[in-house]
Design an enzyme around this catalytic site. Structure first.
Site, PDB file in Angstrom:
ATOM      1  N   LYS A   7       0.842  -1.195   0.000  1.00  0.00           N
ATOM      2  CA  LYS A   7       0.000   0.000   0.000  1.00  0.00           C
ATOM      3  C   LYS A   7       0.881   1.251   0.000  1.00  0.00           C
ATOM      4  O   LYS A   7       1.650   1.476   0.922  1.00  0.00           O
ATOM      5  CB  LYS A   7      -0.909  -0.014   1.228  1.00  0.00           C
ATOM      6  CG  LYS A   7      -1.875  -1.196   1.240  1.00  0.00           C
ATOM      7  CD  LYS A   7      -2.726  -1.260   2.483  1.00  0.00           C
ATOM      8  CE  LYS A   7      -1.931  -1.561   3.720  1.00  0.00           C
ATOM      9  NZ  LYS A   7      -2.784  -1.889   4.887  1.00  0.00           N
TER      10      LYS A   7
ATOM     11  N   GLY B 198      -8.849   3.620   9.876  1.00  0.00           N
ATOM     12  CA  GLY B 198      -9.404   2.323   9.508  1.00  0.00           C
ATOM     13  C   GLY B 198      -9.186   1.909   8.071  1.00  0.00           C
ATOM     14  O   GLY B 198      -9.710   0.870   7.650  1.00  0.00           O
ATOM     15  N   THR B 199      -8.400   2.666   7.307  1.00  0.00           N
ATOM     16  CA  THR B 199      -8.243   2.331   5.887  1.00  0.00           C
ATOM     17  C   THR B 199      -7.603   0.956   5.681  1.00  0.00           C
ATOM     18  O   THR B 199      -8.034   0.196   4.811  1.00  0.00           O
ATOM     19  CB  THR B 199      -7.387   3.391   5.168  1.00  0.00           C
ATOM     20  OG1 THR B 199      -6.186   3.613   5.920  1.00  0.00           O
ATOM     21  CG2 THR B 199      -8.136   4.695   5.025  1.00  0.00           C
ATOM     22  N   GLY B 200      -6.574   0.643   6.452  1.00  0.00           N
ATOM     23  CA  GLY B 200      -5.889  -0.635   6.261  1.00  0.00           C
ATOM     24  C   GLY B 200      -6.768  -1.823   6.587  1.00  0.00           C
ATOM     25  O   GLY B 200      -6.824  -2.806   5.830  1.00  0.00           O
ATOM     26  N   CYS B 201      -7.464  -1.738   7.708  1.00  0.00           N
ATOM     27  CA  CYS B 201      -8.392  -2.808   8.092  1.00  0.00           C
ATOM     28  C   CYS B 201      -9.473  -2.978   7.046  1.00  0.00           C
ATOM     29  O   CYS B 201      -9.850  -4.099   6.672  1.00  0.00           O
ATOM     30  CB  CYS B 201      -9.041  -2.489   9.440  1.00  0.00           C
ATOM     31  SG  CYS B 201      -7.891  -2.210  10.795  1.00  0.00           S
TER      32      CYS B 201
ATOM     33  N   THR C 234      -9.263   9.340   7.888  1.00  0.00           N
ATOM     34  CA  THR C 234      -8.903   8.095   7.200  1.00  0.00           C
ATOM     35  C   THR C 234      -8.649   6.944   8.171  1.00  0.00           C
ATOM     36  O   THR C 234      -8.004   5.959   7.806  1.00  0.00           O
ATOM     37  CB  THR C 234      -7.636   8.321   6.354  1.00  0.00           C
ATOM     38  OG1 THR C 234      -6.580   8.816   7.211  1.00  0.00           O
ATOM     39  CG2 THR C 234      -7.886   9.330   5.246  1.00  0.00           C
TER      40      THR C 234
END
Length: 264
Positions: A176, A209-212, A207
């Site tokens: 990412k 929580g984007t990875g989860c 933003t």
């Protein structure tokens, strides 16, 4: 009788603020038409300003939750997130060896606010136990550096980062590049195929929580029978919309909007 939706299991920590972790995973899975189930690995006291505390669960509790779901309900994809300690990493990796469903490993190490979510002593366990169990691993650039020592400062370094992650055994690596300047670009490869996913960068600081969310969206796609590149492309589209619709909550960084599609 209605046919049940595809079943996706998240193995991760709880975010009391609802923006990341188990809460984000389940919202994402519901939004994408799957049935989300959970194994809670840790409880955090967390809000828009950061993580005020974290308490890992005993390995026995994690193992019992996993067995309870898998042995009765079954799973069509698994996503892992915050695992907190070396003991829990090893416990979860051993459990994953017993399932044939695809596994998305999000090697969560640091929160959006810079708080540690994984003990430094767990790094070797992630490398040698967890990553080999992954169908696809989804590290951000900070996690790539922590796991492999590879530092990436521009898009040209994403291939090198992916090679370093793949050396630990996942079938696919999705690197990412959201921390780079310019468009939000992610790079997916299995060492042979290459896929680039680009999206315009939205001027929105909310933003959390984007990875989860991205990892859970990929797991939802895999549970629905998508290939890894197809699932990643759909997940990129979903998380881009969720970032664009992110909203202020509390005094700090608000969450992405997991329900943005139904609000249109």
């Amino acid at each position: 009788m209605r046919i049940p939706p595809p079943r996706v299991l998240t193995v991760a920590g709880s975010d009391s603020g609802g923006g990341a972790g188990i809460q984000a995973d389940l919202k994402t899975m519901l939004a994408l038409g799957t049935h989300g189930m959970s194994v809670v690995t840790a409880v955090t006291a967390q809000n828009s300003l950061g993580v005020q505390g974290a308490w890992p669960l005993p390995a026995e509790a994690v193992r019992a939750q996993f067995r309870s779901v898998v042995d009765d309900i079954g799973v069509e994809a698994v996503k892992t997130g915050m695992l907190a300690s070396a003991e829990l990493v090893e416990t979860v990796a051993a459990l994953l060896d017993e399932v044939t469903a695809p596994v998305v490993v999000d090697p969560v190490g640091i929160s959006k606010h810079g708080d540690a979510l994984l003990a430094a002593s767990a790094r070797d366990a992630v490398r040698t136990k967890l990553l080999p169990a992954a169908t696809v691993a989804t590290p951000n650039l900070d996690e790539v550096a922590w796991l492999t020592g590879v530092q990436v400062s521009s898009e040209t370094g994403l291939r090198r980062a992916a090679e370093a992650v793949l050396s630990y055994g996942p079938r696919w690596a999705l690197i990412k590049g959201g921390h780079l300047e310019g468009d939000a670009v992610d790079f997916l490869t299995d060492g042979v195929e290459e896929h680039w996913f680009r999206a315009p960068r939205h001027d929105n600081r909310h933003t959390h929580g984007t990875g989860c969310t991205l990892a859970s969206a990929i797991a939802a796609g895999l549970a629905k029978g998508r290939s890894v590149p197809e699932a990643a492309a759909e997940a990129k589209s979903y998380v881009t919309g969720a970032i664009a619709a992110g909203f202020a909550l509390g005094a700090g960084i608000g969450p992405v909007d997991h329900g943005w599609m139904s609000a249109r």
